[in-house]
Write an enzyme that holds these catalytic residues in place. Structure first.
Site, PDB file in Angstrom:
ATOM      1  N   ASN A 211      -5.004   1.943  -1.847  1.00  0.00           N
ATOM      2  CA  ASN A 211      -5.473   0.575  -2.138  1.00  0.00           C
ATOM      3  C   ASN A 211      -6.138   0.474  -3.503  1.00  0.00           C
ATOM      4  OD1 ASN A 211      -8.070   1.592  -1.875  1.00  0.00           O
ATOM      5  ND2 ASN A 211      -8.760   0.047  -0.427  1.00  0.00           N
TER       6      ASN A 211
ATOM      7  N   LYS B 105       0.817  -1.220   0.000  1.00  0.00           N
ATOM      8  CA  LYS B 105       0.000   0.000   0.000  1.00  0.00           C
ATOM      9  C   LYS B 105       0.854   1.275   0.000  1.00  0.00           C
ATOM     10  CE  LYS B 105      -4.203  -2.050   1.820  1.00  0.00           C
ATOM     11  NZ  LYS B 105      -5.290  -2.000   2.790  1.00  0.00           N
TER      12      LYS B 105
ATOM     13  N   ARG C 290      -1.250  -1.670  21.449  1.00  0.00           N
ATOM     14  CA  ARG C 290      -0.333  -2.514  22.237  1.00  0.00           C
ATOM     15  C   ARG C 290       0.976  -1.765  22.486  1.00  0.00           C
ATOM     16  NH1 ARG C 290       1.491  -8.096  19.547  1.00  0.00           N
ATOM     17  NH2 ARG C 290       2.396  -6.600  18.082  1.00  0.00           N
TER      18      ARG C 290
HETATM   19  P1  NDP Z   1      -0.563  -3.644  10.677  1.00  0.00           P
HETATM   20  O1  NDP Z   1       0.395  -4.774  10.674  1.00  0.00           O
HETATM   21  O2  NDP Z   1      -0.227  -2.383   9.952  1.00  0.00           O
HETATM   22  O3  NDP Z   1      -0.873  -3.223  12.205  1.00  0.00           O
HETATM   23  C1  NDP Z   1      -1.199  -4.200  13.150  1.00  0.00           C
HETATM   24  C2  NDP Z   1      -1.760  -3.537  14.405  1.00  0.00           C
HETATM   25  O4  NDP Z   1      -2.284  -4.552  15.266  1.00  0.00           O
HETATM   26  C3  NDP Z   1      -0.722  -2.772  15.209  1.00  0.00           C
HETATM   27  O5  NDP Z   1      -1.364  -1.705  15.842  1.00  0.00           O
HETATM   28  C4  NDP Z   1      -0.254  -3.836  16.230  1.00  0.00           C
HETATM   29  O6  NDP Z   1       0.237  -3.301  17.414  1.00  0.00           O
HETATM   30  C5  NDP Z   1      -1.558  -4.516  16.508  1.00  0.00           C
HETATM   31  N1  NDP Z   1      -1.382  -5.910  16.957  1.00  0.00           N
HETATM   32  C6  NDP Z   1      -0.784  -6.916  16.302  1.00  0.00           C
HETATM   33  N2  NDP Z   1      -0.845  -8.063  17.006  1.00  0.00           N
HETATM   34  C7  NDP Z   1      -1.502  -7.752  18.160  1.00  0.00           C
HETATM   35  C8  NDP Z   1      -1.874  -8.507  19.295  1.00  0.00           C
HETATM   36  N3  NDP Z   1      -1.595  -9.808  19.394  1.00  0.00           N
HETATM   37  N4  NDP Z   1      -2.556  -7.884  20.277  1.00  0.00           N
HETATM   38  C9  NDP Z   1      -2.846  -6.568  20.182  1.00  0.00           C
HETATM   39  N5  NDP Z   1      -2.525  -5.788  19.120  1.00  0.00           N
HETATM   40  C10 NDP Z   1      -1.856  -6.381  18.120  1.00  0.00           C
HETATM   41  O7  NDP Z   1      -1.932  -4.297  10.150  1.00  0.00           O
HETATM   42  P2  NDP Z   1      -3.162  -3.516   9.504  1.00  0.00           P
HETATM   43  O8  NDP Z   1      -3.342  -2.264  10.256  1.00  0.00           O
HETATM   44  O9  NDP Z   1      -3.015  -3.473   8.046  1.00  0.00           O
HETATM   45  O10 NDP Z   1      -4.390  -4.547   9.785  1.00  0.00           O
HETATM   46  C11 NDP Z   1      -4.956  -4.694  11.071  1.00  0.00           C
HETATM   47  C12 NDP Z   1      -6.153  -5.641  11.000  1.00  0.00           C
HETATM   48  O11 NDP Z   1      -7.183  -5.081  10.203  1.00  0.00           O
HETATM   49  C13 NDP Z   1      -5.834  -7.007  10.371  1.00  0.00           C
HETATM   50  O12 NDP Z   1      -6.493  -8.016  11.132  1.00  0.00           O
HETATM   51  C14 NDP Z   1      -6.429  -6.922   8.978  1.00  0.00           C
HETATM   52  O13 NDP Z   1      -6.829  -8.190   8.488  1.00  0.00           O
HETATM   53  C15 NDP Z   1      -7.641  -6.032   9.251  1.00  0.00           C
HETATM   54  N6  NDP Z   1      -8.095  -5.298   8.045  1.00  0.00           N
HETATM   55  C16 NDP Z   1      -9.376  -5.523   7.577  1.00  0.00           C
HETATM   56  C17 NDP Z   1      -9.860  -4.838   6.485  1.00  0.00           C
HETATM   57  C18 NDP Z   1     -11.256  -5.091   6.013  1.00  0.00           C
HETATM   58  O14 NDP Z   1     -11.600  -4.685   4.883  1.00  0.00           O
HETATM   59  N7  NDP Z   1     -12.116  -5.686   6.820  1.00  0.00           N
HETATM   60  C19 NDP Z   1      -9.024  -3.858   5.763  1.00  0.00           C
HETATM   61  C20 NDP Z   1      -7.701  -3.677   6.334  1.00  0.00           C
HETATM   62  C21 NDP Z   1      -7.265  -4.393   7.428  1.00  0.00           C
HETATM   63  P3  NDP Z   1       1.793  -2.963  17.622  1.00  0.00           P
HETATM   64  O15 NDP Z   1       1.953  -1.565  17.107  1.00  0.00           O
HETATM   65  O16 NDP Z   1       2.005  -3.102  19.067  1.00  0.00           O
HETATM   66  O17 NDP Z   1       2.584  -3.967  16.807  1.00  0.00           O
END
Ligand code: NDP
Length: 278
Positions: free
Chosen positions: A89, A65, A155
């Site tokens: 996107n 992206k 987190r």
């Molecule tokens: P990123 O990898 O950019 O960010 C992940 C985020 O989740 C960070 O804030 C991270 O925190 C946090 N995180 C990861 N693991 C954990 C955990 N075990 N417990 C708590 N927090 C956690 O991912 P995206 O932002 O791109 O995607 C996030 C979610 O959104 C995904 O599940 C994705 O599938 C979903 N999504 C759905 C869409 C839809 O159309 N429905 C569109 C886009 C995304 P930290 O900073 O601490 O690492």
């Protein structure tokens, strides 16, 4: 005439975009071919140039992206939403040959929250997560959803602080708070973290969730529930998974390419049935 479209990503096999766009094409009587393209790291620009020789545009999923944002910056124009989100996107080839880069994630989320009648207007929102998805939906939640204020928890707290700082001069009331010390009441709760993917819950007290009008998890499953939606339901909060957002953000791309917004509810029912039978 057939329109050539695709989704770029790595991995890409799991993508539901072709299923969604083929269904849109059927209900809108549009002739298109929508492919999945596996792009190698460092190969985005070449893959994009090659595809656009005959393609009308394409979608971009992880991890490209940001590459797509830079590509649209170099070759054409970016939408306001893409600039605010720091991500693209959807790429479309304009009639004058320039490239248009947009993001429909925020637009899609707000369309889906409206479909679900989640009360966004004037609402206090808790946003969990500070990754690409979280950053990409914030400005739409305010401009199209009409939020009053937002608290971001993540987190890694510093990332929530960074995202809130990014929006400091936007006119939106966005602040950050550490998960384990969060207090107060929120009207709506949006989980844009990957916590459910890892089958864990955010480190937030149940008292914070209780009394919210509704909650939404961006993650989706074929069972229509996640660990987060089930936990919130157990606390008496109506909760939804993110499959509707997936359909609605695709509908936003379809609208950019074809000028028609397809039926989201009907497509969502089709996709739920498709996933159950897959
Ligand atoms: P990123 O990898 O950019 O960010 C992940 C985020 O989740 C960070 O804030 C991270 O925190 C946090 N995180 C990861 N693991 C954990 C955990 N075990 N417990 C708590 N927090 C956690 O991912 P995206 O932002 O791109 O995607 C996030 C979610 O959104 C995904 O599940 C994705 O599938 C979903 N999504 C759905 C869409 C839809 O159309 N429905 C569109 C886009 C995304 P930290 O900073 O601490 O690492």
């Amino acid at each position: 005439m057939t329109s050539y479209l695709a989704v770029f990503g790595n991995p890409i096999e799991h993508s539901l975009s072709p299923v969604i766009h083929n269904y849109f094409a059927k209900i809108c009587s549009i002739d298109l071919q929508y492919d999945k393209i596996l792009v190698q790291k460092g190969g985005f620009d070449k893959a994009a140039d090659d595809f656009l020789e005959r393609g009308l545009g394409f979608n971009i999923t992880q991890p490209f992206k940001l590459d797509a944002l830079n590509y649209a910056k170099k070759r054409g124009v970016l939408s306001k939403a893409a600039r605010a989100a720091g991500a693209v996107n959807t790429i479309a080839k304009l009639k004058d040959g320039r490239i248009f880069g947009d993001t429909t994630d925020g637009y899609g989320l707000v369309l889906d929250l409206k479909r679900l009648q989640m009360p966004t207007s004037g609402a206090k929102c808790l946003l969990i997560g500070a990754g690409g998805a979280a950053r990409g939906i914030i400005s739409s939640l305010f401009t199209e959803g009409g939020l009053l204020s937002m608290v971001i928890c993540n987190r890694t707290h510093q990332k929530a602080v960074d995202v809130a700082s990014f929006f400091a001069n936007s006119g939106f009331k966005v602040t950050a708070a550490p998960e384990d010390r969060l207090e107060g009441h929120f009207d709506i709760i949006i989980n844009a973290s990957s916590s459910s993917l890892h089958k864990t819950l955010p480190n937030i007290k149940d008292e914070v969730y209780k009394g919210a009008a509704a909650a939404y998890d961006l993650m989706y499953t074929k069972e229509e529930k996640t660990i987060f939606t089930e936990h919130l339901k157990s606390l008496g909060v109506c909760s939804y998974d993110g499959l509707g957002m997936l359909v609605a953000q695709a509908a936003g791309s379809f609208e950019i390419w074809h000028g028609i917004l397809p039926d989201i509810s009907g497509t969502l029912s089709y996709l739920r049935a498709y996933l159950k039978n897959a």
